[in-house]
Scaffold this motif. Sequence first.
Motif, PDB file in Angstrom:
ATOM      1  N   GLU A  69       0.810  -1.223   0.000  1.00  0.00           N
ATOM      2  CA  GLU A  69       0.000   0.000   0.000  1.00  0.00           C
ATOM      3  C   GLU A  69       0.840   1.269   0.000  1.00  0.00           C
ATOM      4  N   ALA A  70       1.891   1.296   0.823  1.00  0.00           N
ATOM      5  CA  ALA A  70       2.693   2.512   0.942  1.00  0.00           C
ATOM      6  C   ALA A  70       3.495   2.780  -0.323  1.00  0.00           C
ATOM      7  N   ASP A  73       1.514   4.586  -2.894  1.00  0.00           N
ATOM      8  CA  ASP A  73       1.217   5.945  -2.420  1.00  0.00           C
ATOM      9  C   ASP A  73       2.438   6.848  -2.536  1.00  0.00           C
ATOM     10  N   ARG A  77       2.750  10.113  -5.070  1.00  0.00           N
ATOM     11  CA  ARG A  77       3.134  11.454  -4.605  1.00  0.00           C
ATOM     12  C   ARG A  77       4.360  11.956  -5.359  1.00  0.00           C
TER      13      ARG A  77
END
Length: 196
Positions: A69-70, A73, A77
């Motif tokens: 998940e990270a 993300d 970004r």
Amino acid sequence: MKRNSRMRSAILLFLAVFAAGAQADEGDPRQYVEEARGIAQEFAAELKGELEKAIEEEGASRAIGVCGEAAPDIGARLAGETGWAFGRTALRVRNPRNAPDSRERAVMTSFQQQHAEGIELQGMERIGIVEEGGLRYVHYMKPIPTQQVCLTCHGGDVKGPIQEALAKRYPADAATGFQEGEMRGAFTFIKPLEGR
């Protein structure tokens, strides 16, 4: 990151990045090396920090979700900030969506061969120009060495709750059995060069 379909089917025309006497021009990927290298370092450091924090605060099985998940993300970004599209791939993938295309596979095989000959993974990278349908992209790849924190979920002794969580989330997982220092996979980044 969602894998870019152009990235998958593009024909890569790798250029000799450090050819003796070559002059940088707008078709020369060398001008992007420092930028790509810095972004790769930022991505790796941020992901490692997230993994270490999750393991410390919530236990090792939480690292599985953090990596899944990270990483997207962080990539999203950084993509918004830099204009580079981000991905991770490997010769032995955990998530089938991260499977390499033939070009990425060839680059990672080359990284592995160089490593077997004694070259450190940390110093390896590949940059080139991808051309497809009249559009051009810079493509950068850098190996991901297996670090101690990675062994929790990618090592040769994954058992118990971690093994169960992996089997549930990634039933086709092929990304265990690594040792510290081996190539776990690679970062793969592209940047469009439209109008150049």
